[in-house]
Motif scaffolding. Structure first.
Motif, PDB file in Angstrom:
ATOM      1  N   GLY A 155       0.637  -0.990   0.087  1.00  0.00           N
ATOM      2  CA  GLY A 155      -0.123   0.200  -0.201  1.00  0.00           C
ATOM      3  C   GLY A 155       1.016   0.935  -0.310  1.00  0.00           C
ATOM      4  N   SER A 156       2.024   1.159   1.050  1.00  0.00           N
ATOM      5  CA  SER A 156       2.784   2.318   0.828  1.00  0.00           C
ATOM      6  C   SER A 156       3.632   2.389  -0.578  1.00  0.00           C
ATOM      7  N   PRO A 157       3.991   3.815  -1.041  1.00  0.00           N
ATOM      8  CA  PRO A 157       4.740   3.482  -2.118  1.00  0.00           C
ATOM      9  C   PRO A 157       6.361   3.017  -1.401  1.00  0.00           C
ATOM     10  N   ILE A 158       6.685   2.216  -2.760  1.00  0.00           N
ATOM     11  CA  ILE A 158       8.422   2.012  -2.673  1.00  0.00           C
ATOM     12  C   ILE A 158       8.934   3.000  -3.304  1.00  0.00           C
ATOM     13  N   SER A 159      10.072   2.871  -3.399  1.00  0.00           N
ATOM     14  CA  SER A 159      10.601   3.164  -4.374  1.00  0.00           C
ATOM     15  C   SER A 159      12.075   2.550  -4.766  1.00  0.00           C
ATOM     16  N   CYS A 160      11.880   2.873  -6.310  1.00  0.00           N
ATOM     17  CA  CYS A 160      12.770   1.402  -6.716  1.00  0.00           C
ATOM     18  C   CYS A 160      14.790   2.051  -6.592  1.00  0.00           C
ATOM     19  N   SER A 161      14.618   3.007  -6.141  1.00  0.00           N
ATOM     20  CA  SER A 161      16.262   2.871  -5.406  1.00  0.00           C
ATOM     21  C   SER A 161      16.246   2.270  -4.858  1.00  0.00           C
ATOM     22  N   ASP A 162      14.911   2.165  -3.417  1.00  0.00           N
ATOM     23  CA  ASP A 162      15.367   0.990  -2.106  1.00  0.00           C
ATOM     24  C   ASP A 162      15.534  -0.032  -2.742  1.00  0.00           C
ATOM     25  N   ASP A 163      13.879  -0.694  -3.772  1.00  0.00           N
ATOM     26  CA  ASP A 163      14.554  -1.672  -3.706  1.00  0.00           C
ATOM     27  C   ASP A 163      16.084  -2.257  -4.273  1.00  0.00           C
ATOM     28  N   LEU A 164      16.731  -1.069  -4.477  1.00  0.00           N
ATOM     29  CA  LEU A 164      18.151  -1.283  -5.525  1.00  0.00           C
ATOM     30  C   LEU A 164      18.739  -1.250  -4.466  1.00  0.00           C
ATOM     31  N   ALA A 165      18.924  -0.974  -3.119  1.00  0.00           N
ATOM     32  CA  ALA A 165      19.831  -0.493  -2.322  1.00  0.00           C
ATOM     33  C   ALA A 165      20.000  -2.393  -1.748  1.00  0.00           C
ATOM     34  N   LEU A 205      18.951  -4.870  -3.665  1.00  0.00           N
ATOM     35  CA  LEU A 205      19.088  -5.604  -4.354  1.00  0.00           C
ATOM     36  C   LEU A 205      20.867  -5.684  -3.551  1.00  0.00           C
ATOM     37  N   ALA A 206      21.182  -4.252  -4.321  1.00  0.00           N
ATOM     38  CA  ALA A 206      22.481  -4.451  -3.785  1.00  0.00           C
ATOM     39  C   ALA A 206      23.006  -5.176  -2.462  1.00  0.00           C
ATOM     40  N   ARG A 207      23.027  -5.087  -1.450  1.00  0.00           N
ATOM     41  CA  ARG A 207      23.035  -6.295  -0.443  1.00  0.00           C
ATOM     42  C   ARG A 207      22.979  -6.946  -0.675  1.00  0.00           C
ATOM     43  N   VAL A 208      21.312  -7.881  -1.338  1.00  0.00           N
ATOM     44  CA  VAL A 208      21.690  -9.097  -1.145  1.00  0.00           C
ATOM     45  C   VAL A 208      22.485  -9.888  -2.693  1.00  0.00           C
ATOM     46  N   ARG A 209      23.251  -9.079  -3.331  1.00  0.00           N
ATOM     47  CA  ARG A 209      24.293  -9.248  -4.251  1.00  0.00           C
ATOM     48  C   ARG A 209      25.586  -9.343  -3.651  1.00  0.00           C
ATOM     49  N   ALA A 210      25.687  -8.109  -2.210  1.00  0.00           N
ATOM     50  CA  ALA A 210      26.406  -9.043  -1.618  1.00  0.00           C
ATOM     51  C   ALA A 210      26.780 -10.065  -0.898  1.00  0.00           C
ATOM     52  N   GLY A 211      25.759 -10.512  -0.282  1.00  0.00           N
ATOM     53  CA  GLY A 211      25.771 -11.781   0.681  1.00  0.00           C
ATOM     54  C   GLY A 211      25.287 -11.985   1.238  1.00  0.00           C
ATOM     55  N   ASP A 212      23.808 -10.940   1.469  1.00  0.00           N
ATOM     56  CA  ASP A 212      23.232 -10.467   2.742  1.00  0.00           C
ATOM     57  C   ASP A 212      21.816 -11.331   2.535  1.00  0.00           C
ATOM     58  N   ARG A 213      21.743 -12.514   2.902  1.00  0.00           N
ATOM     59  CA  ARG A 213      21.236 -12.848   2.521  1.00  0.00           C
ATOM     60  C   ARG A 213      19.914 -11.992   3.608  1.00  0.00           C
ATOM     61  N   ASP A 214      19.793 -12.241   4.704  1.00  0.00           N
ATOM     62  CA  ASP A 214      18.389 -11.228   5.496  1.00  0.00           C
ATOM     63  C   ASP A 214      17.997 -10.430   4.181  1.00  0.00           C
ATOM     64  N   PHE A 274      19.969 -11.413 -13.198  1.00  0.00           N
ATOM     65  CA  PHE A 274      18.437  -9.393 -12.818  1.00  0.00           C
ATOM     66  C   PHE A 274      19.574  -9.101 -13.473  1.00  0.00           C
ATOM     67  N   ARG A 275      19.422  -7.880 -14.226  1.00  0.00           N
ATOM     68  CA  ARG A 275      20.274  -6.827 -15.558  1.00  0.00           C
ATOM     69  C   ARG A 275      20.217  -5.710 -13.888  1.00  0.00           C
ATOM     70  N   GLU A 276      21.136  -5.413 -13.983  1.00  0.00           N
ATOM     71  CA  GLU A 276      21.758  -4.033 -12.711  1.00  0.00           C
ATOM     72  C   GLU A 276      20.363  -3.292 -12.626  1.00  0.00           C
TER      73      GLU A 276
END
Lengths: 256, 210
Positions: free
Chosen positions: B5-15, B17-26, B70-72
């Motif tokens: 319901g709350s707007p979620i910015s794409c840039s937040d997703d990117l941040a 995703l970057a953490r996930v890619r860096a190995g942060d599974r949480d 997934f395309r960065e």
């Protein structure tokens, strides 16, 4: 011709139809638990993906070796329709069953029961089938006990910097099923392993080997962290924040 | 609806995703929780029915293992929903011929749309009658038209995301949407005249002379 303008009312009604779909909150939590459990295990826990839609009967049937059941009590504010809550919805994480509860709950849980002194860690270790873990940050436990069926090892520390802390350990991998969840469970991790955090008071029932309730009455537990360490499932309870609980949990090590 | 319901910015997703890619599974848990509700609705509306949770679980796990491909910089949500859509289609693969598959998909979706009114009658915007008509109108649409309507309006995705989710060219989405709305509108007008009712939503349509 702009189609969207011609059909404004229709489009608004279609959007309303989409918005009025039944809330998926519980489903979303179940999915989250299942996904995180799957990706946090480098080695597969089960050969096939866990089925989420297990009926209560199946879950109960597979529950034979489950030891601790945590009933997360859903507060009225969450607005769970009583009819739905009455249907026992379970999910199980490493031998811990979690379900939606419908009983009203006080806002504060009671402190965990202390474990009577008398058994040494070394004696306890010989009684259970798994390798006991002790959080090094807490030092040696004051009370150590093993359940009569030797599946559950409990320890307590009465005077830590967090007050009374209780730790329960059992072999959780024996029973690994997914069913249903409560909406107020938080997903976290301990040393890279998937963990569950219960911030709110929740009912705890210890089950017998055949899945029936033990005679001891259910009690309301306070802050609780449940995590896996190798084959074991550990459950720590006390007046801790999530960060503190993770720190204590992260220090768990086998007895030298 | 909670969850998205709350707007979620794409840039937040990117941040994240970057953490996930860096190995942060949480960090992935954040994305799962953020998008599980919309993923479940997508699966349910596209025909997963009672298997929606399994479909979404599988989609999230697949998305996780495919993050390397997934395309960065791309948006996570439409990409995830595309996987959800494919997983939902896979469910019906065994249903034999295409017509049978589409029928079984809609048979699983329709009760869900009818059910919505019982959730909270007080908060409902649509009258029961209007809802019934909309669902009936939707069931008259072909599967391809229904899917664009579901994604664009019921799930409230924009045209570009609808195209991604359904793996269609943007122009196809546009033309199908237009045709679907036209068909739906005339079907609803027909139903309205048959029932002869003058409820609010119906009046609005009639009053507009469409």
């Amino acid at each position: 011709m702009a189609p969207d303008r011609d059909y404004d009312a229709l489009v608004a009604d279609l959007a309303a139809l989409g918005r009025e779909l039944p809330s998926q909150r519980e489903s979303a939590t179940r999915v989250s638990v299942a996904v995180m459990a799957r990706i946090s295990d480098s080695e597969p826990v089960t050969a096939s993906r866990p089925r989420l839609l297990g009926r209560t009967a199946q879950v109960v049937a597979r529950r034979r070796r489950v030891v601790v059941v945590v009933t997360a009590v859903v507060l009225a504010a969450l607005g769970t329709p009583p009819v739905r809550a009455a249907v026992a919805d379970w999910f199980s994480f490493a031998g811990v069953g979690v379900r939606l509860g419908s009983t009203p709950s006080p806002s504060v849980g009671s402190p965990p029961p202390t474990v009577a002194a008398g058994l040494s860690l070394e004696a306890a270790r010989r009684l259970v089938a798994f390798e006991p873990l002790v959080p090094t940050t807490l030092g040696a436990p004051e009370g150590v006990a093993v359940s009569s069926d030797r599946r559950l090892l409990s320890m307590s520390w009465t005077d830590t910097r967090y007050g009374l802390v209780r730790l329960d350990e059992f072999e959780g991998r024996l029973d690994y099923v997914f069913a249903k969840t409560a909406p107020d469970v938080e997903f976290t991790s301990v040393n890279g392993s998937f963990a569950l955090w219960f911030d709110r008071p929740h009912e705890v029932v210890v089950l017998d080997a055949d899945g029936t309730r033990r005679t001891e009455t259910a009690r309301l537990a306070g802050h609780t962290l449940i995590w896996e360490h190798g084959e074991s499932t550990l459950r720590i309870e006390g007046d801790l924040t999530l960060a503190q609980a993770r720190q204590v949990a992260g220090s768990a090590a086998t007895i030298p | 609806m909670e969850g998205d319901g709350s707007p979620i910015s794409c840039s937040d997703d990117l941040a994240v995703l970057a953490r996930v890619r860096a190995g942060d599974r949480d960090a992935y848990a954040e994305l799962v929780r953020r998008y599980a509700p919309v993923a479940l609705r997508t699966a349910a509306l596209l025909g997963a029915g009672p298997d929606a949770e399994d479909v979404v679980q599988e989609a999230f796990v697949k998305a996780y293992s495919a993050l390397g491909r997934f395309r960065e910089g791309a948006a996570f949500r439409p990409w995830l929903l595309q996987i959800v859509t494919n997983e939902t289609r896979n469910l019906h693969r065994s249903s034999g011929r295409r017509a049978a598959r589409e029928k079984s998909a809609w048979e699983r979706t329709e009760p869900l749309l009818r059910m919505a009114e019982e959730e909270d009658p007080a908060a409902a915007v649509l009258s029961g009658e209007r809802r019934t008509q909309l669902v009936r109108g939707l069931s008259r649409l072909s599967e391809v038209h229904r899917q664009v309507v579901v994604c664009r309006y019921l799930l409230d995705l924009d045209e570009a995301d609808t195209a991604t989710v359904l793996a269609l060219p943007r122009g196809t989405v546009k033309s199908r949407l237009h045709r679907a709305l036209r068909e739906l509108s005339s079907e609803l007008a027909r139903l309205d005249s048959v029932s002869g009712s003058g409820h609010e939503a119906g009046k609005r349509e009639v009053g507009r002379g469409t």
